[in-house]
Design a protein around this motif. Structure first.
Motif, mmCIF file in Angstrom:
data_model
loop_
_atom_site.group_PDB
_atom_site.id
_atom_site.type_symbol
_atom_site.label_atom_id
_atom_site.label_comp_id
_atom_site.label_asym_id
_atom_site.label_seq_id
_atom_site.Cartn_x
_atom_site.Cartn_y
_atom_site.Cartn_z
ATOM 1 N N GLN A 100 3.462 4.238 4.623
ATOM 2 C CA GLN A 100 3.807 2.828 4.519
ATOM 3 C C GLN A 100 5.218 2.585 5.032
ATOM 4 O O GLN A 100 6.115 3.410 4.841
ATOM 5 C CB GLN A 100 3.711 2.352 3.070
ATOM 6 C CG GLN A 100 2.280 2.211 2.561
ATOM 7 C CD GLN A 100 2.229 1.396 1.286
ATOM 8 O OE1 GLN A 100 3.098 1.510 0.420
ATOM 9 N NE2 GLN A 100 1.215 0.555 1.165
ATOM 10 N N SER A 129 4.196 -2.817 11.070
ATOM 11 C CA SER A 129 3.402 -1.755 10.449
ATOM 12 C C SER A 129 2.036 -1.638 11.123
ATOM 13 O O SER A 129 1.579 -0.535 11.453
ATOM 14 C CB SER A 129 3.224 -2.032 8.957
ATOM 15 O OG SER A 129 4.473 -2.148 8.307
ATOM 16 N N CYS A 153 1.680 -1.554 5.289
ATOM 17 C CA CYS A 153 2.786 -2.462 4.972
ATOM 18 C C CYS A 153 3.258 -2.209 3.546
ATOM 19 O O CYS A 153 2.472 -2.291 2.600
ATOM 20 C CB CYS A 153 2.327 -3.913 5.136
ATOM 21 S SG CYS A 153 3.576 -5.140 4.721
#
Length: 263
Positions: A194, A225, A232
């Motif tokens: 992430q 992302s 994300c």
């Protein structure tokens, strides 16, 4: 010195919490220094709340929150582009026209992201640099903190590899107030795949700008992302100086959950 740090799940909850931290009897100026707002799911907000806030903003002559958000990330344009390269190219093609509008004379935040005024008049696409670096690192050794979108110019030449998205340009942005209040964007890649973002503002007006800025920053983080093939993560917004501006008596019913905003 009045300061605070809040962590909430979505944009609406985080904005309300930050405003309430500023709206205290022991803080008559409703200001804070070195404040921190962390949003764990920056793509989520309360649509009904946003509509109410927009209604009050319109009554006080302010643009819709979507307009504020689009200065940080043009979501409608991005949805029409195949990738970040096309997005950057199309935005640069529109940029001269955009800067003719009131309030954009000195540029826009996303303009600085994809068309930064580098050394020797070079124009730097920082968006592509950060996405490509994240994408490369995700397939190999993960560097946790090598992805900067700076809004302040560090003095790097245009021919040097950059992990920055610079918004504030040294020697160009000399005013004490106004654009750019956002100074720096930093991205961190977690071991779980992430991407997390931290934004640093020199000042933040909570009614005029903050909610829309949270929306735009969250969308920019999600886009970077997604383009890098990663997840994300969280958005953290730090402000050197934060102020709860605007019609406080009209804001309080919504901030305290006691009723609709009165425009």
């Amino acid at each position: 010195m009045h300061t605070f740090a809040v962590t909430e799940r979505d944009v609406t909850s985080a904005w309300i919490a930050a405003c309430n931290k500023l709206d205290r009897r022991d803080n008559p100026e409703r200001t804070g220094l070195h404040t921190v707002v962390r949003i764990t799911d920056p793509l989520q907000d309360d649509a009904v709340f946003r509509t109410e806030l927009d209604r009050l903003r319109a009554a006080h002559g302010l643009e819709p929150l979507e307009t504020v958000a689009s200065t940080l990330f043009p979501a409608v344009l991005a949805a029409r582009c195949s990738d970040h390269g096309e997005l950057a190219e199309r935005y640069r093609g529109m940029y001269r026209v955009l800067t003719r509008y009131p309030g954009n004379r000195r540029g826009t935040y996303f303009g600085r992201v994809v068309d930064y005024p580098g050394a020797s008049k070079a124009r730097i696409d920082q968006l592509g640099t950060v996405i490509n670096r994240l994408r490369t690192q995700a397939t190999g050794t993960k560097m946790a903190a090598a992805y900067e979108i700076d809004i302040a110019h560090p003095g790097d030449g245009a021919d040097e590899p950059q992990a920055e998205i610079l918004v504030h340009a040294a020697g160009k942005d000399n005013s004490y107030r106004g654009f750019p209040c956002l100074s720096h964007l930093s991205f961190q890649l977690g071991r779980d795949g992430q991407v997390h973002a931290a934004a640093l503002y020199r000042s933040h007006y909570m009614f005029e700008r903050a909610y829309g800025n949270y929306l735009g920053l969250g969308r920019l983080l999600a886009y970077i992302s997604q383009q890098a093939g990663l997840g994300c993560g969280t958005l953290t917004v730090m402000a050197g100086h934060a102020r709860l501006d605007g019609p406080i008596l009209q804001l309080r019913p919504l901030l305290t959950g006691t009723g609709r905003l009165a425009a």
